[in-house]
Design a protein around this motif. Structure first.
Motif, short mmCIF file in Angstrom:
data_model
loop_
_atom_site.label_atom_id
_atom_site.label_comp_id
_atom_site.label_asym_id
_atom_site.label_seq_id
_atom_site.Cartn_x
_atom_site.Cartn_y
_atom_site.Cartn_z
N ALA A 317 0.89 -1.20 0.05
CA ALA A 317 -0.04 -0.05 0.13
C ALA A 317 0.91 1.52 0.11
O ALA A 317 0.39 2.27 -0.43
N MET A 318 2.03 1.18 0.75
CA MET A 318 2.84 2.25 1.06
C MET A 318 3.36 3.13 -0.22
O MET A 318 3.07 4.46 -0.33
N PRO A 319 4.02 2.54 -1.36
CA PRO A 319 4.30 3.24 -2.39
C PRO A 319 3.08 3.85 -3.23
O PRO A 319 3.65 4.88 -4.00
N VAL A 320 2.22 3.33 -3.40
CA VAL A 320 1.01 3.95 -4.11
C VAL A 320 0.73 5.21 -3.39
O VAL A 320 0.41 6.38 -4.02
N MET A 321 0.52 5.03 -2.01
CA MET A 321 0.19 6.29 -1.33
C MET A 321 1.18 7.51 -1.39
O MET A 321 0.88 8.68 -1.74
N LEU A 322 2.40 7.03 -1.31
CA LEU A 322 3.62 7.90 -1.39
C LEU A 322 3.52 8.65 -2.72
O LEU A 322 3.62 9.92 -2.94
N ALA A 323 3.59 7.79 -3.69
CA ALA A 323 3.54 8.16 -5.19
C ALA A 323 2.52 9.51 -5.16
O ALA A 323 2.51 10.51 -5.94
N ARG A 324 1.31 9.20 -4.99
CA ARG A 324 0.07 9.94 -5.06
C ARG A 324 0.49 11.32 -4.28
O ARG A 324 -0.24 12.31 -4.65
N ASN A 325 1.03 11.14 -3.39
CA ASN A 325 1.40 12.51 -2.65
C ASN A 325 2.64 13.17 -2.86
O ASN A 325 3.20 14.16 -2.21
N GLY A 326 3.56 12.57 -3.88
CA GLY A 326 4.63 12.99 -4.21
C GLY A 326 5.71 13.25 -2.88
O GLY A 326 6.55 13.88 -2.61
N LEU A 327 5.51 12.04 -2.30
CA LEU A 327 6.55 11.96 -1.03
C LEU A 327 7.22 10.39 -1.04
O LEU A 327 7.14 9.63 -1.86
N THR A 328 8.59 10.74 -0.35
CA THR A 328 9.18 9.56 -0.04
C THR A 328 9.10 9.04 1.10
O THR A 328 8.72 9.70 2.24
N LEU A 329 9.61 7.86 1.61
CA LEU A 329 9.41 7.11 2.87
C LEU A 329 10.23 8.04 4.07
O LEU A 329 9.79 7.86 5.06
N GLN A 330 11.13 8.76 3.70
CA GLN A 330 11.76 9.56 4.42
C GLN A 330 11.24 10.77 4.97
O GLN A 330 11.83 11.54 5.72
N ASP A 331 10.45 11.20 4.11
CA ASP A 331 9.49 12.48 4.37
C ASP A 331 8.63 12.82 5.81
O ASP A 331 7.80 13.52 5.57
N PHE A 332 9.01 11.97 6.74
CA PHE A 332 8.14 12.04 7.84
C PHE A 332 8.82 12.20 9.16
O PHE A 332 9.95 12.02 9.29
N ASP A 333 8.17 12.86 10.12
CA ASP A 333 8.58 13.27 11.25
C ASP A 333 8.28 12.13 12.20
O ASP A 333 9.15 12.04 13.25
N PHE A 334 7.36 11.26 12.08
CA PHE A 334 6.91 10.13 13.11
C PHE A 334 6.47 9.19 12.17
O PHE A 334 6.00 9.34 11.16
N TYR A 335 6.84 7.94 12.46
CA TYR A 335 6.30 6.60 12.01
C TYR A 335 5.88 5.91 12.88
O TYR A 335 6.22 5.40 14.14
N GLU A 336 4.34 5.42 12.81
CA GLU A 336 3.56 4.60 13.68
C GLU A 336 3.45 3.42 13.06
O GLU A 336 2.57 2.98 12.08
N ILE A 337 4.21 2.24 13.17
CA ILE A 337 4.06 1.06 12.41
C ILE A 337 3.33 -0.22 13.62
O ILE A 337 4.16 -0.20 14.62
N HIS A 338 2.32 -0.53 13.23
CA HIS A 338 1.52 -1.19 14.39
C HIS A 338 2.46 -2.67 14.53
O HIS A 338 2.74 -3.42 13.56
N GLU A 339 2.71 -2.59 15.89
CA GLU A 339 3.51 -3.82 16.25
C GLU A 339 2.61 -5.18 16.51
O GLU A 339 2.63 -5.68 17.65
N ALA A 340 1.95 -5.61 15.53
CA ALA A 340 1.19 -6.90 15.92
C ALA A 340 1.98 -7.76 16.34
O ALA A 340 2.01 -8.65 17.38
N PHE A 341 3.18 -8.14 15.70
CA PHE A 341 4.35 -8.74 16.13
C PHE A 341 5.58 -7.91 15.92
O PHE A 341 5.65 -7.30 14.89
#
Ligand SMILES: CC(=O)CC(=O)SCCNC(=O)CCNC(=O)[C@H](O)C(C)(C)COP(=O)(O)OP(=O)(O)OC[C@H]1O[C@@H](n2cnc3c(N)ncnc32)[C@H](O)[C@@H]1OP(=O)(O)O
Length: 431
Positions: A317-341
């Protein structure tokens, strides 16, 4: 080339959130139902923002495990709450993506001008899990209920066999593979060569980060005490690598098994809710705007035939959303990745870093790259708080919105939530 940019719409504001402290299964909330917990959570949110007796546009929430009597759990919870009884409300369900997907649905309706405000939420209990009877017994009981004469009733009763009396317990497993989520995650962990120590480190950091956030009062306006709990009772500030190293693996058993009770989420009871609105509605009511929900994307993987890991859909899902918004994975101040495991978080990040995977599976010329680990789950996540499936999204949206607000305007946060059924939801928030 197809235009993947995003059409301009107004962005939904996140006003704030509320949750009850999360409780390990069969502890503080053993006697509470989904409806009790969701109603209390809505009431806490209503009280926090002075909305007693008010009507919001819609309330959208859900539970992964639900009794048949709760066919519209959200509406029943609204009717039991201090919101106006004229507030429309309905359930959605997308496994562990439910809470975030509910927020996206409400945000989209606000963005389109269909509603001015709404509440998104989620709740789950494994203590009060819905038990069902098997197909044979259910059919007998239905015919018994429909029987018009004593003779028909006796005929129906005579069909009952002792073996049919064993209830169907809900299982934390995928119906199409029969494997527990943890066993699926263990297969992926092996594939991505995720080690025990890195998983334990992530778990310990989650506990320490969340404990520190509680100490500094971060959760004071996000969590309302319930049934004697003031904090998530899975939280162990004394977690250490030494203690975790002693635990035996519970998933993917056998040689090289790495997943334990501490680097996996526990079964948990709890509920969360988030208030979203248009900027105008918030301003009119004198309410704050913590952040805006900018965009989201859902993906699914074929974990049954396609050889992809059950919990890896956010990777897609990530690259699709990043491309649509003209962003890279590094363009964020906080990352919340759900820790299922812990291993799921680590496999997800490793996949984004892997040039061959990103080329072959995601169709990218270059890998999405690394995340600055100091920006990841900085106030803890599901390994510390616990994971009442549908309630996790609301916990994350509310906490991230507050983190962004505290950091000041122009900050950006990324959410990634894996879900059962091979699905995943990602979203962008901005202050
Ligand atoms: C659903 C979706 O859509 C997507 C997803 O998110 S997938 C995730 C879904 N969630 C799950 O699958 C839940 C998985 N979890 C489980 O099934 C169970 O919690 C589990 C099998 C992992 C463990 O169950 P359990 O054995 O009953 O755990 P529990 O007894 O609490 O802990 C075992 C030991 O670890 C210890 N432990 C746990 N965390 C610890 C920590 N942080 N520090 C030190 N010790 C710890 C406990 O104290 C306990 O020790 P003792 O045996 O000495 O008492």
């Amino acid at each position: 080339m197809a235009d993947t940019s995003k059409p301009a719409t107004r962005k939904a504001a996140i006003v704030g959130g509320n949750r009850i402290p999360f409780a390990r299964s069969n502890t503080a909330y053993a006697q509470a139902s989904n409806q009790d917990m969701l109603t209390a959570t809505l009431d806490g949110l209503v009280a926090r923002f002075g909305l007693q007796g008010a009507q919001v546009g819609e309330v959208v929430a859900g539970a992964v495990l639900k009794h048949a009597r709760d066919f519209n759990l959200t509406r029943e919870s609204v009717l039991g709450s201090t919101l106006a009884a004229t507030t429309p409300a309905y359930d959605i369900q997308q496994a562990c993506g439910t809470g975030l997907e509910a927020a996206v649905l409400v945000a989209n309706k606000i963005a389109l001008g269909q509603i001015e405000s709404g509440i998104a939420g989620g709740v789950d209990t494994t203590s009060d899990a819905p038990l069902a009877v098997g197909d044979d017994l259910r059919r007998v009981l239905i015919s018994l209920n429909n029987a018009k004469t004593m003779g028909d009733r006796l005929k129906a009763l005579a069909k009952i066999r002792p073996g049919q009396l064993v209830p169907d317990m809900p299982r934390n497993a995928e119906p199409r593979t029969g494997l527990a989520m943890g066993d699926h995650a263990a297969i992926t962990a092996k594939e991505w060569e995720i080690g025990r120590e890195e998983q334990d480190e992530l778990a310990v950091r989650s506990h320490h980060n969340m404990a520190a956030a509680y100490e500094r009062g971060f959760f004071d306006d996000l969590v309302t005490p319930f049934l004697g709990l003031t904090r998530d009772n899975n939280l162990r500030p004394d977690s250490s690598l030494e203690k975790l190293a002693k635990l035996k693996p519970v998933f993917g058993k056998g040689e090289g098994a790495t997943m334990t009770a501490a680097n996996s989420t526990p079964l948990t009871d709890g509920a969360s809710a988030v208030l979203l609105a248009s900027d105008e509605w918030a301003a009119e009511k004198g309410l704050p705007v913590l952040a805006h929900l900018v965009d989201a994307q859902t993906a699914a993987v074929d974990y049954v035939h396609g050889g992809e890991g059950l919990l890896m859909a956010p990777v897609y899902a990530m690259p699709v959303m990043l491309a649509r918004n003209g962003l890279t994975l590094q363009d964020f101040d906080f990352y919340e990745i759900h820790e299922a495991f812990a291993s799921t978080v680590l496999s997800t990040m490793k996949a984004w870093e892997d040039p061959a995977f990103c080329k072959e599976k995601l169709g990218l010329d270059a890998p999405l790259g690394s995340i600055d680990r100091s920006k990841l789950n900085v106030y803890g996540s599901s390994l510390a708080a616990g994971h009442p499936f549908a309630a996790t999204g609301g916990r994350i949206v509310a906490s991230l919105a507050k983190m962004l607000h505290e950091a000041g305007p122009g900050k950006r946060g990324l959410i990634s939530i894996c879900a059962a059924g091979g699905q995943g939801v990602v979203a962008i928030l901005e202050s």
